[in-house]
Scaffold this motif. Structure first.
Motif, PDB file in Angstrom:
ATOM      1  N   THR A  88       8.080  -7.459  -6.717  1.00  0.00           N
ATOM      2  CA  THR A  88       8.746  -6.411  -7.491  1.00  0.00           C
ATOM      3  C   THR A  88      10.157  -6.835  -7.890  1.00  0.00           C
ATOM      4  OG1 THR A  88       7.480  -4.647  -6.436  1.00  0.00           O
ATOM      5  CG2 THR A  88       9.578  -4.031  -7.410  1.00  0.00           C
ATOM      6  N   ARG A  89      10.489  -6.597  -9.158  1.00  0.00           N
ATOM      7  CA  ARG A  89      11.801  -7.011  -9.656  1.00  0.00           C
ATOM      8  C   ARG A  89      12.769  -5.839  -9.817  1.00  0.00           C
ATOM      9  NH1 ARG A  89       7.991 -10.328 -11.887  1.00  0.00           N
ATOM     10  NH2 ARG A  89       7.421  -8.794 -13.466  1.00  0.00           N
ATOM     11  N   LEU A  90      12.261  -4.609  -9.702  1.00  0.00           N
ATOM     12  CA  LEU A  90      13.134  -3.440  -9.753  1.00  0.00           C
ATOM     13  C   LEU A  90      13.531  -3.039  -8.342  1.00  0.00           C
ATOM     14  CD1 LEU A  90      11.224  -1.270 -12.385  1.00  0.00           C
ATOM     15  CD2 LEU A  90      13.175  -2.782 -12.771  1.00  0.00           C
ATOM     16  N   ASP A  91      14.609  -2.259  -8.225  1.00  0.00           N
ATOM     17  CA  ASP A  91      15.036  -1.777  -6.918  1.00  0.00           C
ATOM     18  C   ASP A  91      13.930  -0.918  -6.295  1.00  0.00           C
ATOM     19  OD1 ASP A  91      17.387  -3.018  -7.440  1.00  0.00           O
ATOM     20  OD2 ASP A  91      18.600  -1.201  -7.604  1.00  0.00           O
ATOM     21  N   SER A  92      13.564  -1.220  -5.066  1.00  0.00           N
ATOM     22  CA  SER A  92      12.577  -0.414  -4.347  1.00  0.00           C
ATOM     23  C   SER A  92      13.257   0.845  -3.801  1.00  0.00           C
ATOM     24  CB  SER A  92      11.977  -1.210  -3.190  1.00  0.00           C
ATOM     25  OG  SER A  92      11.325  -2.362  -3.664  1.00  0.00           O
ATOM     26  N   ILE A  93      12.583   1.980  -3.936  1.00  0.00           N
ATOM     27  CA  ILE A  93      13.167   3.232  -3.466  1.00  0.00           C
ATOM     28  C   ILE A  93      12.230   4.022  -2.553  1.00  0.00           C
ATOM     29  CG2 ILE A  93      14.716   3.505  -5.444  1.00  0.00           C
ATOM     30  CD1 ILE A  93      12.661   5.548  -6.572  1.00  0.00           C
ATOM     31  N   GLU A  94      11.014   3.494  -2.284  1.00  0.00           N
ATOM     32  CA  GLU A  94      10.094   4.230  -1.421  1.00  0.00           C
ATOM     33  C   GLU A  94       8.961   3.337  -0.969  1.00  0.00           C
ATOM     34  OE1 GLU A  94       7.835   7.365  -3.221  1.00  0.00           O
ATOM     35  OE2 GLU A  94       7.513   6.246  -5.062  1.00  0.00           O
ATOM     36  N   TYR A  95       8.295   3.794   0.100  1.00  0.00           N
ATOM     37  CA  TYR A  95       7.046   3.172   0.536  1.00  0.00           C
ATOM     38  C   TYR A  95       6.215   4.273   1.181  1.00  0.00           C
ATOM     39  CZ  TYR A  95       3.596   0.035   2.435  1.00  0.00           C
ATOM     40  OH  TYR A  95       2.411  -0.592   2.702  1.00  0.00           O
ATOM     41  N   ALA A  96       4.906   4.288   0.892  1.00  0.00           N
ATOM     42  CA  ALA A  96       4.066   5.385   1.376  1.00  0.00           C
ATOM     43  C   ALA A  96       2.671   4.902   1.745  1.00  0.00           C
ATOM     44  CB  ALA A  96       3.961   6.485   0.322  1.00  0.00           C
ATOM     45  N   HIS A  97       2.028   5.646   2.641  1.00  0.00           N
ATOM     46  CA  HIS A  97       0.612   5.491   2.932  1.00  0.00           C
ATOM     47  C   HIS A  97      -0.167   6.478   2.084  1.00  0.00           C
ATOM     48  CE1 HIS A  97       1.194   3.829   7.307  1.00  0.00           C
ATOM     49  NE2 HIS A  97       1.377   2.914   6.386  1.00  0.00           N
ATOM     50  N   GLY A  98      -1.203   6.010   1.408  1.00  0.00           N
ATOM     51  CA  GLY A  98      -2.126   6.902   0.733  1.00  0.00           C
ATOM     52  C   GLY A  98      -3.252   7.272   1.689  1.00  0.00           C
ATOM     53  N   VAL A  99      -3.483   8.564   1.869  1.00  0.00           N
ATOM     54  CA  VAL A  99      -4.473   9.035   2.841  1.00  0.00           C
ATOM     55  C   VAL A  99      -5.599   9.715   2.089  1.00  0.00           C
ATOM     56  CG1 VAL A  99      -4.863  10.488   4.872  1.00  0.00           C
ATOM     57  CG2 VAL A  99      -2.643   9.361   4.549  1.00  0.00           C
ATOM     58  N   ARG A 100      -6.807   9.142   2.153  1.00  0.00           N
ATOM     59  CA  ARG A 100      -7.939   9.687   1.412  1.00  0.00           C
ATOM     60  C   ARG A 100      -8.464  10.969   2.033  1.00  0.00           C
ATOM     61  NH1 ARG A 100     -11.798   4.937   1.739  1.00  0.00           N
ATOM     62  NH2 ARG A 100     -13.254   6.660   1.584  1.00  0.00           N
ATOM     63  N   CYS A 101      -8.507  11.027   3.352  1.00  0.00           N
ATOM     64  CA  CYS A 101      -9.032  12.238   3.987  1.00  0.00           C
ATOM     65  C   CYS A 101      -8.241  12.563   5.239  1.00  0.00           C
ATOM     66  CB  CYS A 101     -10.515  12.072   4.322  1.00  0.00           C
ATOM     67  SG  CYS A 101     -11.243  13.552   5.046  1.00  0.00           S
ATOM     68  N   PHE A 102      -8.246  11.688   6.229  1.00  0.00           N
ATOM     69  CA  PHE A 102      -7.596  11.976   7.497  1.00  0.00           C
ATOM     70  C   PHE A 102      -7.203  10.662   8.141  1.00  0.00           C
ATOM     71  CE2 PHE A 102      -7.699  12.860  12.083  1.00  0.00           C
ATOM     72  CZ  PHE A 102      -6.829  13.935  12.152  1.00  0.00           C
ATOM     73  N   LEU A 103      -5.997  10.612   8.678  1.00  0.00           N
ATOM     74  CA  LEU A 103      -5.492   9.421   9.352  1.00  0.00           C
ATOM     75  C   LEU A 103      -4.912   9.856  10.686  1.00  0.00           C
ATOM     76  CD1 LEU A 103      -4.713   6.416   9.434  1.00  0.00           C
ATOM     77  CD2 LEU A 103      -2.690   6.974   8.077  1.00  0.00           C
TER      78      LEU A 103
END
Length: 288
Positions: free
Chosen positions: A210-225
């Motif tokens: 990535t060449r732009l400033d990073s501002i977040e990171y997330a987990h995508g949860v399809r149903c339950f984690l």
């Protein structure tokens, strides 16, 4: 930027719990009010059960529960059998067994994700250039031997530039890259086929240019984690401001802030969450 599916889309592709939650929200009903209306139709459903259904912790499968879902369709003013059809054509994770046009592995129901631990490294240029991932999964049937790792890139990245590198107990199989959606899907093959109920621990690393400033990171949860742990490590030369935890469901146009975080002595923040049923859980920050 993430497009939020409409209720109509959720009723078509699921998962059941997200479609139910979106229908309840559109009608503007509280769970208690919905429970009372069900009771008026001689359908007794506990408040905790309704909560479990809309959070994806439990699926209605008994004849009594399915009758309640039928009445819910009337109360929520959705097409007849819309919610029941989702239940009939979905696997254990709550997603449809087959969704035309969906990226590989997105609707796979063979593995239950028990724990996911991501360590994100943000360099001095403010780029989240590396993510170390450790996962614990459990097979839902005999013969499961792979996991599909999905990585959503920043718009500035050509997907061909992103690499997901196997580290332990897995090896790289096929790869799919969608330049339109900026998604990379890598097939991680296990060292052996698993038996139903058997757990597997594996690790891999995502190298993100990535060449732009990073501002977040997330987990995508399809149903339950069951367990989600995100650590973000910042270079001492580029400390962020206002790091915080956010949650967001697909039917929500904007994420909502939940917990303020502070950098520790290693210039890091982390968030540990259990029983995750929202679609996104992550950490955001700003740059001074």
């Amino acid at each position: 930027m993430t497009t939020t599916p409409s209720l109509e889309a959720l009723l078509r592709i699921g998962p059941f719990h997200s479609a139910l939650r979106a229908a309840i929200r559109r009608r503007g009903l509280t769970l208690e009010r919905l429970r009372l209306r069900l009771a008026q139709q001689d359908v007794a459903v506990a408040l905790s059960t309704l909560s479990d259904w809309q959070q994806g912790r439990v699926r209605p499968i008994s004849p009594k529960s399915l009758r309640a879902v039928s009445v819910l369709e009337e109360l929520l003013e959705v097409p007849p059998r819309a919610l029941r059809t989702l239940l009939e054509h979905t696997g254990p994770s709550g997603w449809p067994d087959v969704v035309p046009g969906m990226m590989p592995g997105f609707n796979a129901n063979d593995l239950e994700i028990l724990s996911r631990h991501d360590r994100v490294f943000v360099d001095a240029a403010r780029h989240a250039s590396r993510v170390d991932v450790r996962m614990v999964v459990r097979a839902r049937r005999d013969g499961v031997d792979r996991f599909y790792a999905h990585y959503f890139c920043d718009d500035s990245v050509e997907t061909a530039e992103l690499r997901q590198e196997p580290v332990r107990n897995c090896r790289l199989g096929r790869s799919t890259r969608d330049e339109t959606e900026h998604v990379v899907v890598d097939e991680l093959l296990f060292d052996k086929p698993l038996l139903e109920g058997e757990t597997w621990v594996f690790e891999f690393v995502a190298h993100d240019p990535t060449r732009l400033d990073s501002i977040e990171y997330a987990h995508g949860v399809r149903c339950f984690l069951a367990q989600s742990l995100i650590e973000v490590h910042f270079d001492p030369a580029a400390p962020p401001v206002d790091p915080h935890v956010y949650l967001q469901d697909w039917e929500e146009p904007e994420p909502h802030r939940t917990i303020d975080l502070e950098l520790d002595h290693t210039n890091s923040v982390h968030h540990f969450e259990t029983d995750v049923s929202v679609n996104w859980v992550g950490i955001r920050w700003r740059w001074a």
